[in-house]
Design a protein around this motif. Sequence first.
Motif, PDB file in Angstrom:
ATOM      1  N   PHE A 100     -15.479  17.232  21.736  1.00 45.65           N
ATOM      2  CA  PHE A 100     -15.084  16.014  21.531  1.00 45.65           C
ATOM      3  C   PHE A 100     -13.623  15.622  22.139  1.00 45.65           C
ATOM      4  CE2 PHE A 100     -18.264  16.512  18.238  1.00 45.65           C
ATOM      5  CZ  PHE A 100     -18.671  15.119  17.877  1.00 45.65           C
ATOM      6  N   PHE A 101     -13.266  14.449  22.614  1.00 40.01           N
ATOM      7  CA  PHE A 101     -12.115  14.304  23.149  1.00 40.01           C
ATOM      8  C   PHE A 101     -11.456  12.683  22.602  1.00 40.01           C
ATOM      9  CE2 PHE A 101     -15.059  16.253  25.861  1.00 40.01           C
ATOM     10  CZ  PHE A 101     -14.327  17.012  26.378  1.00 40.01           C
ATOM     11  N   TYR A 102     -10.205  12.937  22.879  1.00 39.32           N
ATOM     12  CA  TYR A 102      -9.619  11.431  22.428  1.00 39.32           C
ATOM     13  C   TYR A 102      -8.342  11.442  23.663  1.00 39.32           C
ATOM     14  CZ  TYR A 102      -5.897  14.795  20.962  1.00 39.32           C
ATOM     15  OH  TYR A 102      -4.999  15.977  20.702  1.00 39.32           O
ATOM     16  N   VAL A 103      -8.112  10.037  23.491  1.00 34.11           N
ATOM     17  CA  VAL A 103      -6.867   9.736  24.693  1.00 34.11           C
ATOM     18  C   VAL A 103      -5.537   9.456  23.765  1.00 34.11           C
ATOM     19  CG1 VAL A 103      -6.409   7.977  26.308  1.00 34.11           C
ATOM     20  CG2 VAL A 103      -8.726   8.768  26.163  1.00 34.11           C
ATOM     21  N   GLU A 104      -4.753  10.095  24.330  1.00 37.11           N
ATOM     22  CA  GLU A 104      -3.284   9.869  23.481  1.00 37.11           C
ATOM     23  C   GLU A 104      -2.431   9.772  24.773  1.00 37.11           C
ATOM     24  OE1 GLU A 104      -1.165  11.574  19.728  1.00 37.11           O
ATOM     25  OE2 GLU A 104      -1.840  13.114  21.304  1.00 37.11           O
ATOM     26  N   ASN A 105      -1.577   8.923  24.737  1.00 33.55           N
ATOM     27  CA  ASN A 105      -0.667   8.356  25.552  1.00 33.55           C
ATOM     28  C   ASN A 105      -1.065   8.533  27.177  1.00 33.55           C
ATOM     29  OD1 ASN A 105       1.583   8.482  23.609  1.00 33.55           O
ATOM     30  ND2 ASN A 105       1.727  10.527  23.756  1.00 33.55           N
ATOM     31  N   ALA A 119      -7.372  12.799  10.888  1.00 31.84           N
ATOM     32  CA  ALA A 119      -6.009  12.640  11.059  1.00 31.84           C
ATOM     33  C   ALA A 119      -5.813  11.447  12.384  1.00 31.84           C
ATOM     34  CB  ALA A 119      -4.945  14.060  11.312  1.00 31.84           C
ATOM     35  N   LEU A 120      -6.393  11.729  13.343  1.00 33.66           N
ATOM     36  CA  LEU A 120      -6.611  11.223  14.772  1.00 33.66           C
ATOM     37  C   LEU A 120      -7.067   9.701  14.253  1.00 33.66           C
ATOM     38  CD1 LEU A 120      -7.437  13.715  17.290  1.00 33.66           C
ATOM     39  CD2 LEU A 120      -5.073  12.612  16.924  1.00 33.66           C
ATOM     40  N   ASN A 121      -7.924   9.680  13.556  1.00 33.32           N
ATOM     41  CA  ASN A 121      -8.623   8.360  12.967  1.00 33.32           C
ATOM     42  C   ASN A 121      -7.766   7.464  12.202  1.00 33.32           C
ATOM     43  OD1 ASN A 121     -11.340   8.569  14.677  1.00 33.32           O
ATOM     44  ND2 ASN A 121     -12.370   9.853  13.064  1.00 33.32           N
ATOM     45  N   ASP A 122      -7.122   8.025  11.326  1.00 29.24           N
ATOM     46  CA  ASP A 122      -6.015   7.572  10.642  1.00 29.24           C
ATOM     47  C   ASP A 122      -5.041   7.025  11.407  1.00 29.24           C
ATOM     48  OD1 ASP A 122      -7.662   8.144   8.458  1.00 29.24           O
ATOM     49  OD2 ASP A 122      -6.144   9.813   7.509  1.00 29.24           O
ATOM     50  N   LYS A 123      -4.703   7.417  12.566  1.00 33.07           N
ATOM     51  CA  LYS A 123      -3.415   7.164  13.327  1.00 33.07           C
ATOM     52  C   LYS A 123      -3.974   5.907  14.277  1.00 33.07           C
ATOM     53  CE  LYS A 123      -0.810  11.263  13.867  1.00 33.07           C
ATOM     54  NZ  LYS A 123      -0.445  12.186  14.952  1.00 33.07           N
ATOM     55  N   GLY A 124      -5.444   5.528  14.230  1.00 32.02           N
ATOM     56  CA  GLY A 124      -6.142   4.645  14.978  1.00 32.02           C
ATOM     57  C   GLY A 124      -6.413   5.013  16.600  1.00 32.02           C
ATOM     58  N   ILE A 125      -6.540   6.528  16.708  1.00 29.72           N
ATOM     59  CA  ILE A 125      -6.964   6.976  17.854  1.00 29.72           C
ATOM     60  C   ILE A 125      -8.295   7.520  17.682  1.00 29.72           C
ATOM     61  CG2 ILE A 125      -6.497   9.154  19.419  1.00 29.72           C
ATOM     62  CD1 ILE A 125      -3.718   9.096  18.373  1.00 29.72           C
ATOM     63  N   LYS A 132     -19.528  10.023  25.825  1.00 25.15           N
ATOM     64  CA  LYS A 132     -18.924   8.508  25.408  1.00 25.15           C
ATOM     65  C   LYS A 132     -17.541   8.620  26.000  1.00 25.15           C
ATOM     66  CE  LYS A 132     -21.837   7.047  21.753  1.00 25.15           C
ATOM     67  NZ  LYS A 132     -21.848   6.517  20.465  1.00 25.15           N
ATOM     68  N   VAL A 133     -17.015   9.541  26.841  1.00 23.70           N
ATOM     69  CA  VAL A 133     -15.712   9.553  27.416  1.00 23.70           C
ATOM     70  C   VAL A 133     -15.932   8.418  28.629  1.00 23.70           C
ATOM     71  CG1 VAL A 133     -14.136  10.776  28.750  1.00 23.70           C
ATOM     72  CG2 VAL A 133     -15.349  11.881  26.921  1.00 23.70           C
ATOM     73  N   GLU A 134     -14.741   7.717  28.562  1.00 27.42           N
ATOM     74  CA  GLU A 134     -14.585   6.664  29.736  1.00 27.42           C
ATOM     75  C   GLU A 134     -14.589   7.381  30.995  1.00 27.42           C
ATOM     76  OE1 GLU A 134     -11.356   3.541  29.145  1.00 27.42           O
ATOM     77  OE2 GLU A 134     -11.563   4.238  27.084  1.00 27.42           O
ATOM     78  N   GLN A 140     -10.763  14.811  34.247  1.00 24.74           N
ATOM     79  CA  GLN A 140      -9.943  15.351  33.519  1.00 24.74           C
ATOM     80  C   GLN A 140     -10.612  16.476  32.540  1.00 24.74           C
ATOM     81  OE1 GLN A 140      -7.149  13.018  31.501  1.00 24.74           O
ATOM     82  NE2 GLN A 140      -6.911  11.686  33.126  1.00 24.74           N
ATOM     83  N   ILE A 141     -11.871  16.480  32.511  1.00 23.47           N
ATOM     84  CA  ILE A 141     -12.941  17.301  31.322  1.00 23.47           C
ATOM     85  C   ILE A 141     -12.806  18.635  31.732  1.00 23.47           C
ATOM     86  CG2 ILE A 141     -14.888  17.446  30.338  1.00 23.47           C
ATOM     87  CD1 ILE A 141     -15.151  14.534  30.079  1.00 23.47           C
ATOM     88  N   ASP A 142     -13.089  18.708  33.029  1.00 20.47           N
ATOM     89  CA  ASP A 142     -13.279  20.116  33.541  1.00 20.47           C
ATOM     90  C   ASP A 142     -12.014  20.998  33.185  1.00 20.47           C
ATOM     91  OD1 ASP A 142     -16.054  19.973  33.967  1.00 20.47           O
ATOM     92  OD2 ASP A 142     -15.815  19.439  36.087  1.00 20.47           O
ATOM     93  N   ALA A 143     -10.958  20.396  33.737  1.00 14.24           N
ATOM     94  CA  ALA A 143      -9.638  21.159  33.699  1.00 14.24           C
ATOM     95  C   ALA A 143      -9.242  21.326  32.054  1.00 14.24           C
ATOM     96  CB  ALA A 143      -8.388  20.184  34.232  1.00 14.24           C
ATOM     97  N   LEU A 144      -9.560  20.233  31.080  1.00 18.16           N
ATOM     98  CA  LEU A 144      -9.362  20.672  29.737  1.00 18.16           C
ATOM     99  C   LEU A 144     -10.263  21.760  29.170  1.00 18.16           C
ATOM    100  CD1 LEU A 144      -8.939  16.825  28.567  1.00 18.16           C
ATOM    101  CD2 LEU A 144      -7.288  18.651  28.403  1.00 18.16           C
ATOM    102  N   LEU A 145     -11.327  21.785  29.711  1.00 22.43           N
ATOM    103  CA  LEU A 145     -12.451  22.786  29.284  1.00 22.43           C
ATOM    104  C   LEU A 145     -11.927  24.030  29.806  1.00 22.43           C
ATOM    105  CD1 LEU A 145     -15.895  21.003  29.347  1.00 22.43           C
ATOM    106  CD2 LEU A 145     -14.357  21.480  27.541  1.00 22.43           C
ATOM    107  N   ALA A 146     -11.413  24.354  31.102  1.00 23.96           N
ATOM    108  CA  ALA A 146     -11.238  25.376  31.445  1.00 23.96           C
ATOM    109  C   ALA A 146      -9.978  26.073  30.893  1.00 23.96           C
ATOM    110  CB  ALA A 146     -10.614  25.293  33.301  1.00 23.96           C
ATOM    111  N   ASP A 147      -8.660  25.267  30.598  1.00 27.10           N
ATOM    112  CA  ASP A 147      -7.666  25.696  29.760  1.00 27.10           C
ATOM    113  C   ASP A 147      -8.238  26.205  28.400  1.00 27.10           C
ATOM    114  OD1 ASP A 147      -6.038  24.917  31.648  1.00 27.10           O
ATOM    115  OD2 ASP A 147      -5.430  23.016  30.894  1.00 27.10           O
TER     116      ASP A 147
END
Length: 178
Positions: A100-105, A119-125, A132-134, A140-147
């Motif tokens: 699962f992913f989310y967009v912040e800043n 907690a993220l949903n409560d913040k409106g994220i 369903k990632v835009e 950016q997904i492959d880099a995040l998964l590699a990290d």
Amino acid sequence: MSLLLDKRELKKAAKELSVVKLQEVIDVLKSVLDERQKESEVLDKVREFARAQGFTLEQLGYKLNAEGTVVISHDEEPQQDDSKRPVKPKFKTINKESQFFYVENGQLQLLKTHTMKKALNDKGIDVVPFSKVEKKYVKQIDALLADATSQALVNFNAKVDVWNEWAAVHNEEILVKR
């Protein structure tokens, strides 16, 4: 306790309560505060008595935290590190489709634990599954998964070190690092 730490949630809850309920909440908080004050006074007396008898606080099961305040230790007796069996580590591969992913800043982030989701949903994220990632964030997904995979590998290898140290003493299976 977390409700009290989040001012927005506290204000929202206060708006929903009637005046009578608010008075009850205030009374409960005052009683809790009084109990904590009494506990603090008793602890001060115990510390003074221990010092007068020549005991150190550590001998009585207290620990000093980083701020110099005394914390009650929950260990009933000191335990040796080798007597506690560590959890046997299992390496879990990261499956892209189940993440699962989310967009912040403006940055795509990987949801590390599902406890973060509420907690993220409560913040409106919005937290969305991989499917369903835009499209503008897909690169950016492959880099995040590699990290995440490299961090999981580091964590696994550290747990293997702890396990192998314990396993060598207790004739258990020795694991191999990845």
